[in-house]
Design an enzyme around this catalytic site. Structure first.
Site, PDB file in Angstrom:
ATOM      1  N   HIS A  38     -57.168 -43.635-101.100  1.00  0.00           N
ATOM      2  CA  HIS A  38     -57.559 -45.000-100.734  1.00  0.00           C
ATOM      3  C   HIS A  38     -59.029 -45.271-101.052  1.00  0.00           C
ATOM      4  O   HIS A  38     -59.356 -46.324-101.624  1.00  0.00           O
ATOM      5  CB  HIS A  38     -57.285 -45.227 -99.248  1.00  0.00           C
ATOM      6  CG  HIS A  38     -57.682 -46.588 -98.777  1.00  0.00           C
ATOM      7  ND1 HIS A  38     -56.948 -47.714 -99.057  1.00  0.00           N
ATOM      8  CD2 HIS A  38     -58.758 -47.000 -98.049  1.00  0.00           C
ATOM      9  CE1 HIS A  38     -57.545 -48.774 -98.532  1.00  0.00           C
ATOM     10  NE2 HIS A  38     -58.641 -48.367 -97.913  1.00  0.00           N
ATOM     11  N   ASP A  75     -62.773 -46.984 -90.261  1.00  0.00           N
ATOM     12  CA  ASP A  75     -62.438 -48.130 -91.113  1.00  0.00           C
ATOM     13  C   ASP A  75     -63.647 -49.045 -91.285  1.00  0.00           C
ATOM     14  O   ASP A  75     -64.029 -49.757 -90.361  1.00  0.00           O
ATOM     15  CB  ASP A  75     -61.274 -48.909 -90.490  1.00  0.00           C
ATOM     16  CG  ASP A  75     -60.613 -49.854 -91.467  1.00  0.00           C
ATOM     17  OD1 ASP A  75     -61.292 -50.357 -92.355  1.00  0.00           O
ATOM     18  OD2 ASP A  75     -59.395 -50.078 -91.327  1.00  0.00           O
TER      19      ASP A  75
END
Length: 429
Positions: free
Chosen positions: A325, A230
């Protein structure tokens, strides 16, 4: 507590904390003597020794507040507070806010250096700062009604995926704490809230974590509770546009009073781990657009490989799906970038199938929230495969005032007096 007792505690803590303060320069020097062939002692050569992790200090003073561009610590807590003073009397509310900011600044200066706050009844808990940072933010109501310098900050627009809960909503103030040691963090949190109690009430506390310091090589991209890498595309301080993306200038709407400041978006995003666990590995990577093991895009081999959005598979279908995403978060506009500094969270929830609520405290920092953050969030709200497993339940925005200059060597100078110089002072001048 009597004055003498208070002074005794502070004095004892200073002695006990000497080891921590001694590392504040970044390293200690040990002198090693050698002898020449004639037997005469040669001048001692300094050997730089890295400080133990608990003694490391992140300097409080500087053009910007620490805790934003600082290398993220292992633990964090975000505290949202509302002022007690009634909004019908802005003069009284402003006076109380200034008094509170002076107290918080004084506490932060001491605690981040490994010294106890004034009146600290457990000073031994303050002597290992472990890279503690204290960052203060002001909410939209404060900026509109109480500061003399108007810094433009509006609440985020409504996004279709939001399921926001009032208990995680906007507050007047943000106190963001980061630290590599949970005991130091807990102590600093208690000291700051104790001093704030007369002026503000705590609305929420959101605790987050990353991997413990030392378990991964420095610079390793964090993983969230979904197992994803992330923050691969995060701006780097070495990037030429890093400062332009992050820090306000005197030419911005906040003017010289806010130069060196930034804005923070804090989103609490709940993850549906039970249903995520039911998805196969290929399905998870399809939704994200990256491999789970290496973080590499599905069109590359290494985490930092660029996305190849034109690549297709044997059937002529895009390798990175239109709703993946990474594809939705990507922008061709170089201005649509911001600094991500997220933390995982897990709280107990006996009513949940797995007995917990888990997710991400998504903290983002930008010079212009509406230009840099909002367009990306709107695209993700419109279409993102991950939306099946993540739900924003909390949202708030804050202005992070500029930092403070280092204290003057002249003890009589205003900059060395925490009752005069405090975080946010320029906005009240």
């Amino acid at each position: 507590m009597t004055v003498s007792r208070r002074r005794m505690l502070q004095g004892g803590a200073a002695v006990g904390g000497g080891a921590g303060l001694g590392w504040s320069g970044g390293a200690a020097a040990a002198l090693v003597g050698e002898r020449s062939s004639a037997g005469a002692a040669t001048p001692a050569a300094p050997v730089r020794v890295a400080p133990p992790p608990g003694a490391e200090v992140v300097p409080f003073h500087g053009a910007h507040q620490a805790g934003v561009a600082t290398e993220p610590q292992a633990f964090a807590v975000f505290l949202g507070l509302d002022l007690r003073a009634a909004s019908e009397d802005p003069g009284a509310a402003r006076e109380q806010l200034v008094r509170l900011l002076r107290l918080l600044t004084d506490d932060a200066v001491r605690l981040t250096a490994g010294r106890p706050a004034l009146g600290d009844t457990e000073p031994e808990l303050a002597v290992l700062p472990a890279r503690l940072t204290v960052t203060i933010g002001l909410g939209p109501r404060v900026l509109t009604e109480l500061t003399r310098t108007r810094v433009p900050l509006r609440p985020l627009p409504a996004f279709s995926i939001d399921r926001l809960e009032d208990r995680w909503g906007q507050t007047d103030l943000l106190i963001q704490l980061g630290c590599d040691d949970p005991l130091t963090l807990a102590h600093a949190r208690r000291m700051l809230l104790k001093d704030a109690a007369a002026f503000a009430r705590l609305r929420w506390a959101q605790e987050g974590f990353r991997r413990a310091r030392g378990t991964e090589a420095p610079g390793t991209t964090m993983r969230n509770v979904l197992g994803q890498v992330d923050g691969t595309a995060n701006p780097n301080p070495a990037d030429g546009d890093f400062a332009d993306l992050l820090w306000a200038t005197a030419q911005d709407p906040g003017g010289p009073a806010f130069a060196g400041g930034t804005f923070c978006v804090l989103r609490r995003i709940r993850a549906e781990l039970v249903t995520w666990d039911a998805v196969g590995r290929a399905g998870k990577e399809f939704a994200v657009g990256r491999r789970l093991d290496t973080g590499a895009p599905l069109t590359g081999e290494r985490e930092t490989d660029p996305l190849d959005l034109a690549a297709v598979d044997a059937l002529g279908l895009p390798v990175i799906d239109a709703g993946a995403h990474v594809r939705r978060a990507r922008s061709d506009d170089p201005r649509q970038r911001f600094l991500r500094r997220p933390y995982n969270y897990v709280t107990s929830d006996p009513s949940a199938p797995d007995g917990q609520e888990a997710g991400l405290l998504f903290a983002a920092y930008a010079r212009d929230v509406e230009r840099q953050f909002v367009p990306i969030q709107q695209r993700l709200a419109e279409l993102d495969r991950l939306n099946q497993w993540v739900t924003p339940v909390g949202s708030a925005v804050y202005a992070i005032p500029p930092g403070l200059a280092a204290p003057s060597s002249d003890p009589g100078a205003a900059a060395s007096d925490p009752t005069v110089d405090f975080l946010g002072r320029t906005l009240f001048a």
